[in-house]
Design an enzyme around this catalytic site. Sequence first.
Site, PDB file in Angstrom:
ATOM      1  N   PHE A   1       7.857   1.496  -0.926  1.00 40.26           N
ATOM      2  CA  PHE A   1       8.848   1.752   0.123  1.00 40.26           C
ATOM      3  C   PHE A   1       9.535   3.113  -0.002  1.00 40.26           C
ATOM      4  O   PHE A   1      10.277   3.522   0.879  1.00 40.26           O
ATOM      5  CB  PHE A   1       9.915   0.651   0.181  1.00 40.26           C
TER       6      PHE A   1
ATOM      7  N   HIS B   1       9.547  -9.207   6.135  1.00 43.78           N
ATOM      8  CA  HIS B   1       9.294  -7.817   5.751  1.00 43.78           C
ATOM      9  C   HIS B   1      10.245  -6.891   6.508  1.00 43.78           C
ATOM     10  O   HIS B   1      10.630  -7.182   7.640  1.00 43.78           O
ATOM     11  CB  HIS B   1       7.837  -7.470   6.089  1.00 43.78           C
TER      12      HIS B   1
ATOM     13  N   ASP C   1       0.856  -1.182   0.000  1.00 48.62           N
ATOM     14  CA  ASP C   1       0.000   0.000   0.000  1.00 48.62           C
ATOM     15  C   ASP C   1       0.896   1.238   0.000  1.00 48.62           C
ATOM     16  O   ASP C   1       1.960   1.220   0.633  1.00 48.62           O
ATOM     17  CB  ASP C   1      -0.836  -0.019   1.295  1.00 48.62           C
TER      18      ASP C   1
ATOM     19  N   TYR D   1       2.324   4.850   1.215  1.00 42.04           N
ATOM     20  CA  TYR D   1       2.311   5.568   2.488  1.00 42.04           C
ATOM     21  C   TYR D   1       1.123   6.529   2.493  1.00 42.04           C
ATOM     22  O   TYR D   1       0.776   7.109   1.468  1.00 42.04           O
ATOM     23  CB  TYR D   1       3.598   6.363   2.675  1.00 42.04           C
TER      24      TYR D   1
END
Length: 221
Positions: A78, A187, A65, A67
């Site tokens: 990221f 992760h 998703d 930010y």
Amino acid sequence: MTVNIHASWNDKLQSEFEKPYFKDLVDFVKTEYKTHQCFPPGDQIFSAFDLCPFDDVKVVIIGQDPYHGPGQANGLCFSVADNIPHPPSLMNIFKELETDLNIAYPKSGNLGRWAKQGVLMLNATLTVRAHEPGSHQKRGWEQFTDKVISVISDKKEEVIFLLWGGFAKKKMSLIDAQKHKVLTSGHPSPLSANRGYWFGNKHFSKANQLLALKNKNKIEW
């Protein structure tokens, strides 16, 4: 229907843009951007594709998703815009870079420099409402980005997929592991990283070793 995406991708995905679900998705996103604050900025929704043309793709990193805080999302998983503080997951990515490749912690969290070298920084969902994580999930983006992964798998050879965390690992079924290389780990989020599932995966050096074996330019991470 015309979608403002790099021509190299438009050729591969045009049939997807014509499907009813995608037209519904476009209508939804347009309404959301008109009635709520959403991220990334509208002209950056397809930045992952614009900065990394199809023919250039050597590595794929899959996020979930964008930010959802002001000024953060820039269309690359990221990644954050220049001069924005680094979120925890990105900090851990950069810490792993430091130890893996012995390079200085980067000042900018903008990963456009990776994308321009052939790293597709793909979120499964390309938009989000401000301060509401997951708010644009299950609206069609996942179907579209799954198609992107499938197209890469089908039409390219020897791409390196970096799958970080449980969500990304679920995409393995879309990838032909006989043609491509798949590296998995936990992760980079603090919850996973602090349990020992992220640090030490050496994915950045491993990816470069795999590229070198195929006489491809290494990524300057």
